[in-house]
Scaffold this active site. Structure first.
Site, PDB file in Angstrom:
ATOM      1  CG  HIS A  38      -1.902  -1.184   1.141  1.00  0.00           C
ATOM      2  ND1 HIS A  38      -2.538  -1.680   2.257  1.00  0.00           N
ATOM      3  CD2 HIS A  38      -2.290  -1.979   0.119  1.00  0.00           C
ATOM      4  CE1 HIS A  38      -3.285  -2.728   1.909  1.00  0.00           C
ATOM      5  NE2 HIS A  38      -3.152  -2.925   0.620  1.00  0.00           N
ATOM      6  CB  CYS A  89       2.063  15.006  -9.336  1.00  0.00           C
ATOM      7  SG  CYS A  89       0.899  16.257  -9.920  1.00  0.00           S
ATOM      8  CB  CYS A 143       1.875  15.467 -13.495  1.00  0.00           C
ATOM      9  SG  CYS A 143       3.470  15.834 -12.708  1.00  0.00           S
TER      10      CYS A 143
HETATM   11  C1  BV8 Z   1      -8.692  -2.007  -4.998  1.00  0.00           C
HETATM   12  C2  BV8 Z   1      -2.896   2.783   2.706  1.00  0.00           C
HETATM   13  C3  BV8 Z   1      -9.397  -2.132  -7.208  1.00  0.00           C
HETATM   14  C4  BV8 Z   1      -3.504   4.097   3.063  1.00  0.00           C
HETATM   15  C5  BV8 Z   1      -4.638   1.060   2.811  1.00  0.00           C
HETATM   16  C6  BV8 Z   1     -13.033  -7.642  -2.234  1.00  0.00           C
HETATM   17  C7  BV8 Z   1     -13.951  -7.767  -1.242  1.00  0.00           C
HETATM   18  C8  BV8 Z   1     -14.364  -6.616  -0.523  1.00  0.00           C
HETATM   19  C9  BV8 Z   1     -13.835  -5.356  -0.774  1.00  0.00           C
HETATM   20  C10 BV8 Z   1     -12.920  -5.253  -1.773  1.00  0.00           C
HETATM   21  C11 BV8 Z   1     -12.522  -6.376  -2.493  1.00  0.00           C
HETATM   22  N1  BV8 Z   1     -11.620  -5.967  -3.396  1.00  0.00           N
HETATM   23  C12 BV8 Z   1     -11.429  -4.613  -3.273  1.00  0.00           C
HETATM   24  C13 BV8 Z   1     -12.219  -4.164  -2.292  1.00  0.00           C
HETATM   25  C14 BV8 Z   1     -12.296  -2.781  -1.848  1.00  0.00           C
HETATM   26  C15 BV8 Z   1     -11.187  -2.406  -0.841  1.00  0.00           C
HETATM   27  C16 BV8 Z   1     -11.318  -3.228   0.408  1.00  0.00           C
HETATM   28  O1  BV8 Z   1     -10.646  -4.228   0.599  1.00  0.00           O
HETATM   29  N2  BV8 Z   1     -12.198  -2.733   1.308  1.00  0.00           N
HETATM   30  C17 BV8 Z   1     -12.346  -3.389   2.614  1.00  0.00           C
HETATM   31  C18 BV8 Z   1     -12.465  -2.285   3.667  1.00  0.00           C
HETATM   32  C19 BV8 Z   1     -13.536  -4.273   2.643  1.00  0.00           C
HETATM   33  N3  BV8 Z   1      -9.865  -2.587  -1.429  1.00  0.00           N
HETATM   34  C20 BV8 Z   1      -9.356  -1.541  -2.126  1.00  0.00           C
HETATM   35  O2  BV8 Z   1      -9.938  -0.490  -2.321  1.00  0.00           O
HETATM   36  C21 BV8 Z   1      -7.975  -1.748  -2.723  1.00  0.00           C
HETATM   37  N4  BV8 Z   1      -7.979  -1.329  -4.101  1.00  0.00           N
HETATM   38  O3  BV8 Z   1      -9.319  -2.993  -4.730  1.00  0.00           O
HETATM   39  O4  BV8 Z   1      -8.612  -1.457  -6.237  1.00  0.00           O
HETATM   40  C22 BV8 Z   1      -9.249  -1.364  -8.436  1.00  0.00           C
HETATM   41  C23 BV8 Z   1      -8.741  -2.024  -9.515  1.00  0.00           C
HETATM   42  C24 BV8 Z   1      -8.635  -1.317 -10.714  1.00  0.00           C
HETATM   43  C25 BV8 Z   1      -9.037   0.037 -10.785  1.00  0.00           C
HETATM   44  C26 BV8 Z   1      -9.528   0.683  -9.648  1.00  0.00           C
HETATM   45  C27 BV8 Z   1      -9.620  -0.024  -8.439  1.00  0.00           C
HETATM   46  C28 BV8 Z   1      -6.932  -0.835  -2.000  1.00  0.00           C
HETATM   47  C29 BV8 Z   1      -6.784  -1.266  -0.584  1.00  0.00           C
HETATM   48  C30 BV8 Z   1      -5.646  -0.473   0.079  1.00  0.00           C
HETATM   49  C31 BV8 Z   1      -6.150   0.701   0.868  1.00  0.00           C
HETATM   50  N5  BV8 Z   1      -5.047   1.359   1.581  1.00  0.00           N
HETATM   51  N6  BV8 Z   1      -3.573   1.682   3.387  1.00  0.00           N
HETATM   52  C32 BV8 Z   1      -3.354   4.430   4.534  1.00  0.00           C
HETATM   53  O5  BV8 Z   1      -2.792   3.626   5.274  1.00  0.00           O
HETATM   54  O6  BV8 Z   1      -3.792   5.532   4.888  1.00  0.00           O
HETATM   55  S1  BV8 Z   1      -5.457  -0.203   3.665  1.00  0.00           S
HETATM   56  C33 BV8 Z   1      -5.007  -0.007   5.338  1.00  0.00           C
HETATM   57  O7  BV8 Z   1      -6.054  -0.597   6.077  1.00  0.00           O
HETATM   58  C34 BV8 Z   1      -3.770  -0.737   5.756  1.00  0.00           C
HETATM   59  O8  BV8 Z   1      -2.741  -0.655   4.809  1.00  0.00           O
HETATM   60  C35 BV8 Z   1      -4.300  -2.169   5.924  1.00  0.00           C
HETATM   61  O9  BV8 Z   1      -4.358  -2.817   4.690  1.00  0.00           O
HETATM   62  C36 BV8 Z   1      -5.711  -1.931   6.410  1.00  0.00           C
HETATM   63  C37 BV8 Z   1      -5.806  -2.097   7.886  1.00  0.00           C
HETATM   64  O10 BV8 Z   1      -5.789  -3.476   8.120  1.00  0.00           O
HETATM   65  P1  BV8 Z   1      -4.716  -4.112   9.151  1.00  0.00           P
HETATM   66  O11 BV8 Z   1      -3.340  -3.672   8.793  1.00  0.00           O
HETATM   67  O12 BV8 Z   1      -5.031  -5.528   9.214  1.00  0.00           O
HETATM   68  O13 BV8 Z   1      -5.050  -3.372  10.535  1.00  0.00           O
HETATM   69  P2  BV8 Z   1      -6.332  -3.586  11.467  1.00  0.00           P
HETATM   70  O14 BV8 Z   1      -6.288  -2.484  12.455  1.00  0.00           O
HETATM   71  O15 BV8 Z   1      -7.543  -3.793  10.645  1.00  0.00           O
HETATM   72  O16 BV8 Z   1      -6.034  -4.970  12.243  1.00  0.00           O
HETATM   73  C38 BV8 Z   1      -4.941  -5.047  13.122  1.00  0.00           C
HETATM   74  C39 BV8 Z   1      -4.858  -6.517  13.528  1.00  0.00           C
HETATM   75  O17 BV8 Z   1      -3.719  -6.678  14.343  1.00  0.00           O
HETATM   76  C40 BV8 Z   1      -6.060  -7.008  14.323  1.00  0.00           C
HETATM   77  O18 BV8 Z   1      -6.415  -8.306  13.875  1.00  0.00           O
HETATM   78  C41 BV8 Z   1      -5.540  -7.047  15.777  1.00  0.00           C
HETATM   79  O19 BV8 Z   1      -6.139  -8.079  16.524  1.00  0.00           O
HETATM   80  C42 BV8 Z   1      -4.068  -7.340  15.541  1.00  0.00           C
HETATM   81  N7  BV8 Z   1      -3.161  -6.813  16.560  1.00  0.00           N
HETATM   82  C43 BV8 Z   1      -3.260  -5.649  17.252  1.00  0.00           C
HETATM   83  N8  BV8 Z   1      -2.170  -5.488  18.051  1.00  0.00           N
HETATM   84  C44 BV8 Z   1      -1.345  -6.570  17.823  1.00  0.00           C
HETATM   85  C45 BV8 Z   1      -1.979  -7.419  16.862  1.00  0.00           C
HETATM   86  N9  BV8 Z   1      -1.443  -8.563  16.422  1.00  0.00           N
HETATM   87  C46 BV8 Z   1      -0.218  -8.911  16.939  1.00  0.00           C
HETATM   88  N10 BV8 Z   1       0.467  -8.133  17.841  1.00  0.00           N
HETATM   89  C47 BV8 Z   1      -0.077  -6.978  18.311  1.00  0.00           C
HETATM   90  N11 BV8 Z   1       0.611  -6.255  19.223  1.00  0.00           N
END
Ligand code: BV8
Length: 289
Positions: free
Chosen positions: A126, A134, A140
């Site tokens: 990501h 840009c 661009c």
């Molecule tokens: C796209 C950068 C297509 C920005 C991020 C299929 C099904 C459903 C939806 C979709 C699908 N395909 C696509 C989608 C849409 C969407 C998506 O997945 N939506 C979700 C919400 C349902 N995906 C997209 O939009 C992707 N693009 O599909 O494009 C396309 C193709 C052609 C043309 C146009 C479009 C882009 C996805 C990327 C988005 N950008 N980040 C930023 O960071 O600001 S995502 C961002 O959120 C992170 O990078 C990461 O991926 C996500 C967060 O998830 P996690 O990292 O898992 O964090 P989270 O807090 O959720 O969980 C933490 C875990 O750790 C927990 O389980 C917890 O228990 C555990 N934990 C906590 N502490 C600890 C621990 N474990 C161990 N030790 C600890 N101490």
């Protein structure tokens, strides 16, 4: 369904690790939690009552680039204040000892590279908070691969001022930032600079996805280590099962929250902090860190 035998046995895991050659890791925000960075599901999910997932969209940037830039400037500042943890270092040490280890990370905090994880064995799915581009892509194509200026510009100074409470306290209004005061593209002079991250609704880098799929398809993946991720964001959440060869691949989950749903024979689930578990789990290969 009951979890498989020995699913949380470290000796059984070490035995499988020592018989595994091709290993993939998929990392999420939980890996950086021990460094002090909030996860998306945890406290980090909300910034000033804004849903982080809503702010991480091209639409939000179009509507209010100043607000989105403050959000990212704040996260840049936070990421610069913290250090990689033992989890990052264990994965980096493992990569140096196993050329057939590939680490996929959803984290944009740059902590893998600051832990000296070999770049050829790391894929930042990501993007990074510290690369800029840009916002008028593809017209661009200006990019800056690494920029950790903090603040990035005077109008974002509040984000770098730990003592400035307004960043977190939603009850204190944020002064709107005029677009003219935001960083503009030095090449086309018209576009705003934007963080080099992949926003929701934006595609991941095509060449990188092809390269990952080619690595997975090249031969059996003996093990997939899924670290600190809620596995809800795609395509990142799909790689573990894409890499699974029934009866050959062990999927190993390392997460603070225990979940044994969907586990198969030979899979493992270790509940706890990734920063303390990974050094232990990888010890037969990396020794003591
Ligand atoms: C796209 C950068 C297509 C920005 C991020 C299929 C099904 C459903 C939806 C979709 C699908 N395909 C696509 C989608 C849409 C969407 C998506 O997945 N939506 C979700 C919400 C349902 N995906 C997209 O939009 C992707 N693009 O599909 O494009 C396309 C193709 C052609 C043309 C146009 C479009 C882009 C996805 C990327 C988005 N950008 N980040 C930023 O960071 O600001 S995502 C961002 O959120 C992170 O990078 C990461 O991926 C996500 C967060 O998830 P996690 O990292 O898992 O964090 P989270 O807090 O959720 O969980 C933490 C875990 O750790 C927990 O389980 C917890 O228990 C555990 N934990 C906590 N502490 C600890 C621990 N474990 C161990 N030790 C600890 N101490």
């Amino acid at each position: 369904m009951a979890p498989p035998k020995d699913y949380d046995s470290i000796p059984a895991f070490h035995d499988k690790l020592l018989r595994s050659k091709r290993i993939l890791a998929v990392c999420g925000a939980g890996l950086s939690a021990a460094s002090g960075l909030p996860t998306f599901r945890g406290a980090g999910g909300l910034w000033r009552n804004h849903d982080a997932i809503q702010l991480a969209t091209p639409e939000a940037f179009g509507d209010d680039p100043g607000l989105v830039w403050l959000f990212y400037a704040y996260r840049r500042h936070m990421a610069l204040q913290v250090q990689p943890n033992a989890g990052h270092h264990a994965l980096a040490a493992f990569a140096k000892r196993n050329p057939d280890f590939l680490c996929l990370s959803q984290n944009v905090d740059n902590l893998h590279l600051r832990a000296h994880h070999p770049a050829p064995q790391l894929r930042l799915l990501h993007g990074s908070l510290f690369s800029l581009k840009c916002s008028r892509q593809p017209q661009c194509t200006w990019t800056d691969p690494y920029n950790d200026a903090d603040p990035l510009c005077p109008s974002l100074a509040a984000a770098a001022d730990d003592n400035d409470p307004t960043l977190l306290d939603a009850s204190k209004p944020l002064a709107p930032i005029p677009t003219s005061a935001l960083p503009h593209c030095p090449e086309c002079q018209t576009g705003l600079q934007r963080p080099g991250v992949v926003w929701f609704g934006e595609p991941l880098d095509e060449a990188m996805l092809d390269d990952i799929e080619a690595w997975i398809a090249a031969d059996v993946v003996d093990m997939v280590i899924v670290v600190g991720t809620s596995s809800v964001v795609y395509p990142a959440a799909g790689f573990a099962e894409d890499a699974r060869t029934e009866g050959k691949t062990s999927v190993v989950t390392v997460n603070m929250e225990r979940s044994v749903a969907g586990m198969r024979e030979g899979d493992f689930m270790f509940t706890g902090d990734a920063a303390s578990l990974l050094p232990e789990l990888l010890k037969p290969i990396i020794g003591d860190l």
